[in-house]
Design a protein around this motif. Structure first.
Motif, PDB file in Angstrom:
ATOM      1  N   PHE A 126      34.926  30.759  36.974  1.00 62.55           N
ATOM      2  CA  PHE A 126      34.736  32.200  37.103  1.00 62.55           C
ATOM      3  C   PHE A 126      35.925  32.872  37.798  1.00 62.55           C
ATOM      4  CE2 PHE A 126      30.094  31.260  36.629  1.00 62.55           C
ATOM      5  CZ  PHE A 126      29.862  32.087  35.539  1.00 62.55           C
ATOM      6  N   SER A 127      36.651  32.117  38.610  1.00 61.42           N
ATOM      7  CA  SER A 127      37.770  32.689  39.371  1.00 61.42           C
ATOM      8  C   SER A 127      39.118  32.505  38.668  1.00 61.42           C
ATOM      9  CB  SER A 127      37.835  32.056  40.761  1.00 61.42           C
ATOM     10  OG  SER A 127      38.069  30.661  40.673  1.00 61.42           O
ATOM     11  N   TYR A 128      39.115  31.949  37.456  1.00 56.29           N
ATOM     12  CA  TYR A 128      40.366  31.783  36.714  1.00 56.29           C
ATOM     13  C   TYR A 128      40.952  33.151  36.336  1.00 56.29           C
ATOM     14  CZ  TYR A 128      39.248  26.788  35.901  1.00 56.29           C
ATOM     15  OH  TYR A 128      38.966  25.454  36.041  1.00 56.29           O
ATOM     16  N   VAL A 129      42.225  33.132  35.977  1.00 56.11           N
ATOM     17  CA  VAL A 129      42.891  34.341  35.492  1.00 56.11           C
ATOM     18  C   VAL A 129      42.708  34.406  33.971  1.00 56.11           C
ATOM     19  CG1 VAL A 129      45.074  35.569  35.261  1.00 56.11           C
ATOM     20  CG2 VAL A 129      44.608  34.248  37.339  1.00 56.11           C
ATOM     21  N   TYR A 130      42.041  35.457  33.495  1.00 56.48           N
ATOM     22  CA  TYR A 130      41.764  35.598  32.068  1.00 56.48           C
ATOM     23  C   TYR A 130      42.547  36.769  31.472  1.00 56.48           C
ATOM     24  CZ  TYR A 130      37.851  32.411  32.826  1.00 56.48           C
ATOM     25  OH  TYR A 130      37.083  31.315  33.138  1.00 56.48           O
TER      26      TYR A 130
END
Length: 273
Positions: free
Chosen positions: A67-71
């Protein structure tokens, strides 16, 4: 609660994905769409009764690092019947607090988003703690109400003719009713209901209120299923042209059970926000 996601998603390639999170009263669902490979993953999570929504969110986010990844894009879609539409020409930012104090209670955080094609501002709310947590935990999230992708999708569909169209989306104990004529929005509202007869009454009441023609104008159910079929049998006594409509998309894998994917989330996948 640890969620099993495709092994192909990593922190190194997450920039190629679009993350769409849908916050609904019964839990959360999300999709991961690979913008280059045109593939996606969908997951639905319910939370136990008695658990606060913010506690549910915190546990879910803390136990799932992705959820905290860079998308490429992050959307937070809030399912709510607490919204109102205001013409952009009349909306003033300095008047926002006065409007929200009138419309919403203190525990809710007010937001607004623009429906540019209709020059309308959508003023809506979500729980303040949930908004703050999502804003902190996600990278550059775009907050939108569930009504926005519905409005965009239905507008595009209504452009095919000059007749009036009424669109019906039923989910749990909420029904969304939208009316368009040749791409122009003439009515939009969400209602809570208890009995099936409530839905029938609401549809026919809005139909009459908007002076729609029983022989020529169109009614569309957004989605399919046995519940829509039973409603259709009753409403067809009063309205001639009734159809089911699905989202023309390729973003979700064919082997997934598409009936479980919320219509507004699928509509978001093909909308240009």
């Amino acid at each position: 609660m640890t969620i099993s996601i495709p092994d192909t998603l990593t922190s190194d390639n997450s920039i190629d994905y679009i993350l769409s999170i849908r916050l609904s009263p019964g839990g959360l669902s999300f999709s991961l769409y690979h913008s280059k490979k045109n593939t996606s993953f969908f997951k639905e999570i319910s939370f136990e009764a008695g658990t606060s929504y913010i506690s549910f969110l915190k546990e879910l986010f803390f136990e799932n690092e992705f959820f905290s990844y860079v998308y490429k894009e992050v959307y937070v879609l809030s399912v709510t019947s607490r919204y109102t539409l205001i013409p952009t020409s009349l909306f003033k930012e300095k008047e926002k607090k006065r409007l929200t104090d009138f419309l919403f209670t203190n525990e809710f955080y007010s937001l607004h988003t623009t429906f540019a094609d209709e020059k309308i501002e959508i003023l809506y709310s979500m729980e303040e703690e949930c908004h703050q947590f999502c804003a902190r935990s996600l990278i550059n999230p775009v907050f939108i109400p569930h009504s926005l992708p519905l409005l965009i999708f239905c507008r595009k569909n209504s452009l095919i003719s000059s007749l009036k169209h009424i669109y019906i989306l039923i989910e749990n104990k909420r029904v969304d009713i939208l009316c368009y004529q040749a791409g122009h929005l003439v009515f939009a509202n969400s209602y809570l209901w208890q009995a099936d007869t409530d839905i029938i009454y609401l549809i026919l009441h809005v139909w009459k209120q908007q002076h729609m023609n029983q022989q020529s104008d169109q009614l569309y159910f957004l989605g399919a299923g046995t519940f829509y079929q039973s409603l259709r049998k009753v409403i067809s006594r009063y309205i001639k042209n009734i159809n089911n409509i699905s989202v023309p998309f390729t973003n979700y894998l064919p082997e997934q059970n598409l009936e479980r994917v919320p219509f507004d989330l699928m509509a978001l996948s093909v909308c240009e926000l």
